[in-house]
Motif scaffolding. Structure first.
Motif, PDB file in Angstrom:
ATOM      1  N   THR A   1     -16.590 -21.210   2.651  1.00 22.10           N
ATOM      2  CA  THR A   1     -15.468 -22.099   2.962  1.00 22.10           C
ATOM      3  C   THR A   1     -14.866 -22.687   1.697  1.00 22.10           C
ATOM      4  OG1 THR A   1     -16.375 -22.636   5.130  1.00 22.10           O
ATOM      5  CG2 THR A   1     -14.809 -24.201   4.196  1.00 22.10           C
ATOM      6  N   ALA A   2     -15.714 -23.052   0.755  1.00 20.37           N
ATOM      7  CA  ALA A   2     -15.211 -23.579  -0.511  1.00 20.37           C
ATOM      8  C   ALA A   2     -14.315 -22.554  -1.193  1.00 20.37           C
ATOM      9  CB  ALA A   2     -16.378 -23.967  -1.422  1.00 20.37           C
ATOM     10  N   GLY A   3     -14.725 -21.286  -1.140  1.00 22.63           N
ATOM     11  CA  GLY A   3     -13.937 -20.225  -1.755  1.00 22.63           C
ATOM     12  C   GLY A   3     -12.634 -19.960  -1.035  1.00 22.63           C
ATOM     13  N   VAL A   4     -12.688 -19.914   0.303  1.00 23.18           N
ATOM     14  CA  VAL A   4     -11.469 -19.691   1.084  1.00 23.18           C
ATOM     15  C   VAL A   4     -10.483 -20.830   0.862  1.00 23.18           C
ATOM     16  CG1 VAL A   4     -10.521 -19.562   3.425  1.00 23.18           C
ATOM     17  CG2 VAL A   4     -12.588 -18.291   2.857  1.00 23.18           C
ATOM     18  N   ALA A   5     -10.989 -22.054   0.851  1.00 23.66           N
ATOM     19  CA  ALA A   5     -10.123 -23.219   0.665  1.00 23.66           C
ATOM     20  C   ALA A   5      -9.495 -23.214  -0.728  1.00 23.66           C
ATOM     21  CB  ALA A   5     -10.924 -24.506   0.886  1.00 23.66           C
ATOM     22  N   LEU A   6     -10.269 -22.842  -1.738  1.00 28.19           N
ATOM     23  CA  LEU A   6      -9.711 -22.779  -3.092  1.00 28.19           C
ATOM     24  C   LEU A   6      -8.625 -21.717  -3.168  1.00 28.19           C
ATOM     25  CD1 LEU A   6      -9.714 -23.696  -6.017  1.00 28.19           C
ATOM     26  CD2 LEU A   6     -11.550 -22.068  -6.484  1.00 28.19           C
TER      27      LEU A   6
ATOM     28  N   PHE B   1     -25.395 -25.615   1.313  1.00 27.22           N
ATOM     29  CA  PHE B   1     -24.683 -26.798   1.777  1.00 27.22           C
ATOM     30  C   PHE B   1     -24.209 -27.632   0.583  1.00 27.22           C
ATOM     31  CE2 PHE B   1     -25.121 -31.400   2.467  1.00 27.22           C
ATOM     32  CZ  PHE B   1     -24.151 -31.612   3.438  1.00 27.22           C
ATOM     33  N   TYR B   2     -25.108 -27.934  -0.321  1.00 29.18           N
ATOM     34  CA  TYR B   2     -24.761 -28.755  -1.483  1.00 29.18           C
ATOM     35  C   TYR B   2     -23.811 -28.024  -2.424  1.00 29.18           C
ATOM     36  CZ  TYR B   2     -28.561 -31.769   0.046  1.00 29.18           C
ATOM     37  OH  TYR B   2     -29.369 -32.599   0.788  1.00 29.18           O
ATOM     38  N   GLU B   3     -24.060 -26.746  -2.629  1.00 31.36           N
ATOM     39  CA  GLU B   3     -23.187 -25.970  -3.510  1.00 31.36           C
ATOM     40  C   GLU B   3     -21.762 -25.918  -2.961  1.00 31.36           C
ATOM     41  OE1 GLU B   3     -25.255 -22.291  -3.673  1.00 31.36           O
ATOM     42  OE2 GLU B   3     -26.971 -23.137  -4.741  1.00 31.36           O
TER      43      GLU B   3
ATOM     44  N   ASN C   1     -20.055 -29.458  -3.172  1.00 29.06           N
ATOM     45  CA  ASN C   1     -19.861 -29.832  -4.576  1.00 29.06           C
ATOM     46  C   ASN C   1     -18.725 -29.022  -5.198  1.00 29.06           C
ATOM     47  OD1 ASN C   1     -20.965 -31.338  -7.021  1.00 29.06           O
ATOM     48  ND2 ASN C   1     -20.975 -29.233  -7.758  1.00 29.06           N
ATOM     49  N   PHE C   2     -18.720 -27.710  -4.949  1.00 28.75           N
ATOM     50  CA  PHE C   2     -17.669 -26.833  -5.490  1.00 28.75           C
ATOM     51  C   PHE C   2     -16.307 -27.258  -4.952  1.00 28.75           C
ATOM     52  CE2 PHE C   2     -14.932 -23.156  -5.567  1.00 28.75           C
ATOM     53  CZ  PHE C   2     -15.259 -22.472  -6.734  1.00 28.75           C
ATOM     54  N   ALA C   3     -16.231 -27.484  -3.640  1.00 34.71           N
ATOM     55  CA  ALA C   3     -14.958 -27.871  -3.033  1.00 34.71           C
ATOM     56  C   ALA C   3     -14.468 -29.204  -3.591  1.00 34.71           C
ATOM     57  CB  ALA C   3     -15.105 -27.955  -1.513  1.00 34.71           C
ATOM     58  N   GLY C   4     -15.398 -30.128  -3.801  1.00 37.62           N
ATOM     59  CA  GLY C   4     -15.022 -31.420  -4.354  1.00 37.62           C
ATOM     60  C   GLY C   4     -14.540 -31.308  -5.783  1.00 37.62           C
ATOM     61  N   ALA C   5     -15.237 -30.521  -6.594  1.00 34.67           N
ATOM     62  CA  ALA C   5     -14.884 -30.371  -8.002  1.00 34.67           C
ATOM     63  C   ALA C   5     -13.500 -29.759  -8.179  1.00 34.67           C
ATOM     64  CB  ALA C   5     -15.938 -29.506  -8.714  1.00 34.67           C
ATOM     65  N   PHE C   6     -13.133 -28.833  -7.282  1.00 34.99           N
ATOM     66  CA  PHE C   6     -11.844 -28.155  -7.397  1.00 34.99           C
ATOM     67  C   PHE C   6     -10.774 -28.715  -6.455  1.00 34.99           C
ATOM     68  CE2 PHE C   6     -14.708 -25.122  -9.338  1.00 34.99           C
ATOM     69  CZ  PHE C   6     -13.970 -24.634 -10.410  1.00 34.99           C
ATOM     70  N   GLY C   7     -11.120 -29.780  -5.724  1.00 31.70           N
ATOM     71  CA  GLY C   7     -10.135 -30.377  -4.815  1.00 31.70           C
ATOM     72  C   GLY C   7      -9.661 -29.403  -3.759  1.00 31.70           C
TER      73      GLY C   7
ATOM     74  N   SER D   1      -3.509 -32.744  -0.809  1.00 35.70           N
ATOM     75  CA  SER D   1      -4.224 -32.649  -2.086  1.00 35.70           C
ATOM     76  C   SER D   1      -5.145 -33.838  -2.358  1.00 35.70           C
ATOM     77  CB  SER D   1      -3.216 -32.500  -3.245  1.00 35.70           C
ATOM     78  OG  SER D   1      -2.394 -31.365  -3.046  1.00 35.70           O
ATOM     79  N   GLU D   2      -5.742 -34.386  -1.281  1.00 34.12           N
ATOM     80  CA  GLU D   2      -6.670 -35.500  -1.440  1.00 34.12           C
ATOM     81  C   GLU D   2      -8.126 -35.062  -1.323  1.00 34.12           C
ATOM     82  OE1 GLU D   2      -5.587 -38.999   0.867  1.00 34.12           O
ATOM     83  OE2 GLU D   2      -3.517 -38.254   0.971  1.00 34.12           O
ATOM     84  N   GLY D   3      -8.348 -33.752  -1.295  1.00 36.20           N
ATOM     85  CA  GLY D   3      -9.703 -33.239  -1.345  1.00 36.20           C
ATOM     86  C   GLY D   3     -10.358 -33.011   0.005  1.00 36.20           C
ATOM     87  N   PRO D   4     -11.567 -32.476  -0.036  1.00 37.63           N
ATOM     88  CA  PRO D   4     -12.306 -32.141   1.196  1.00 37.63           C
ATOM     89  C   PRO D   4     -12.963 -33.351   1.840  1.00 37.63           C
ATOM     90  CG  PRO D   4     -13.608 -31.543  -0.718  1.00 37.63           C
ATOM     91  CD  PRO D   4     -12.287 -32.030  -1.247  1.00 37.63           C
ATOM     92  N   THR D   5     -13.441 -33.141   3.080  1.00 41.91           N
ATOM     93  CA  THR D   5     -14.124 -34.195   3.837  1.00 41.91           C
ATOM     94  C   THR D   5     -15.365 -33.604   4.499  1.00 41.91           C
ATOM     95  OG1 THR D   5     -12.026 -35.307   4.331  1.00 41.91           O
ATOM     96  CG2 THR D   5     -13.905 -35.882   5.702  1.00 41.91           C
TER      97      THR D   5
END
Length: 360
Positions: A143-148, A173-175, A178-184, A247-251
């Motif tokens: 999901t982090a990758g798709v969202a980015l 889960f943590y990765e 964390n990835f999604a947060g770091a890249f918004g 552009s306020e990031g993930p939740t």
């Protein structure tokens, strides 16, 4: 340090709009939904409860394979999905087939997925989703990758994923958060806390008072929601989506919910690790009963309307399982051909072997 921890944990109070009796307890948070929207939400919940009951029966008849019951989690699953748009991407766990169906996956294909047929994993054109993830937590990194990717393409859409409380014990889960947060990245991470990862109670998995507070370490927004309250789940997800596309990031959303049945049909017996008292306590919080009372109080729902949905669901299921039963059986050569674009030598040999067998 204890003071710091307590101050963090105290910030994650359960968000609720409807109480167990269907009464509004948080008027300011009521989402802007029309009467038709409210009725459609109820229709989907009733339909999905019938789908769960029939799927369990079909499994016992040997007409379905692997199945993870959903009864009790309808508000969590469908309330969150109702806040999405068609262009949003859904990355489900194995219990999240209802979201796929309401996102556009034909019912007969959902049954083929349960049967282990490759066509059940082939999303139709325009259905933005991956097939249910069996590996616990793997969908979080995906999901982090798709969202980015959506962000880099300038899309005004989000990627949403689901896991259970047990999934939060996985490294993925943590990765992922964390990835999604770091890249918004515009991602929504849902943790459906039904209190038991198969037989392991949540308090034995983590010392954290809530699972929502795990968002703090990743520097992203986190919220704990009453997962038996469909309006609260919808409102929390709607807000998370708006934040993401702005552009306020993930939740990270933790929904407090409960599965009424076993973990899956693969031999699980919940009576070995859950008490009758606990089951009875959660039955009083049934999301369908709660929302039904709310709608009846607004003169928006009746027994006649509910029976109509039940009959519609039964008829759809009857037709879909008939189509799935009659679908061409999967061949070994088809399975091999879908694994690689270019077959390695060992599979080339097997392909030729099975081509010969299947031609007889």
């Amino acid at each position: 340090m204890k003071h710091v921890l307590e101050s963090v944990e105290s910030q994650f109070e359960m968000f609720q709009i409807l109480d167990e009796n269907g009464k509004v307890v948080n008027k300011d948070a009521m989402p802007d939904l029309s009467d038709d929207n409210l009725k459609e939400l109820m229709r989907r919940m009733v339909y999905t409860r019938i789908l769960d009951q029939r799927s369990m029966a079909l499994n016992r008849q040997g007409r379905l394979g692997f199945y993870a019951p959903t009864a009790g989690q309808e508000a969590s699953q469908l309330g969150s999905h109702f806040a999405l748009e068609t262009e949003d991407f859904v990355l489900p766990g194995y219990r999240d087939v209802p979201q796929l169906i309401w996102h556009g996956l034909p019912l007969y294909q959902a049954f083929l997925f349960s049967k282990g047929h490759f066509h059940g994993n082939q999303m139709p054109e325009g259905v933005n989703a991956l097939s249910p993830q069996i590996i616990i937590g793997a969908q979080y990194t995906q999901t982090a990758g798709v969202a980015l990717g959506m962000k880099k393409r300038g899309k005004k859409s989000v990627a949403i994923t689901y896991t259970g409380d047990g999934g939060t014990s996985q490294g993925d889960f943590y990765e992922g958060i964390n990835f999604a947060g770091a890249f918004g990245a515009p991602a929504i991470f849902v943790v459906q806390n039904n209190y038991f990862a198969i037989s392991v109670p949540v308090e034995k998995q983590t010392k954290a008072k809530t699972l929502a507070q795990k968002a703090v370490a990743a520097g992203i927004e986190g919220i704990q929601v009453d997962g038996m309250d469909v309006l609260a789940v919808y409102a929390a997800t709607k807000n998370a989506r708006e934040r993401a596309i702005n552009s306020e990031g993930p939740t990270l959303i933790e929904t407090l919910t409960y599965r009424y049945g076993p973990h899956t049909t693969a031999g699980d017996d919940p009576t070995r690790y859950r008490t009758e008292e606990l089951d009875n306590e959660w039955e009083k919080k049934d999301p369908l009963v709660r929302f039904r009372k709310f709608l009846e109080g607004k003169n928006l729902w009746s027994e006649e309307e509910e029976n109509k949905v039940i009959e519609e669901a039964k008829d759809d299921i009857k037709q879909a399982i008939k189509k799935a039963d009659g679908y061409p059986k999967q061949k070994v050569t088809e399975l091999i051909s879908h694994m690689f674009e270019e077959l390695p030598m060992n599979l080339e040999e097997q392909m030729e072997e099975y081509k010969e067998k299947e031609s007889k």
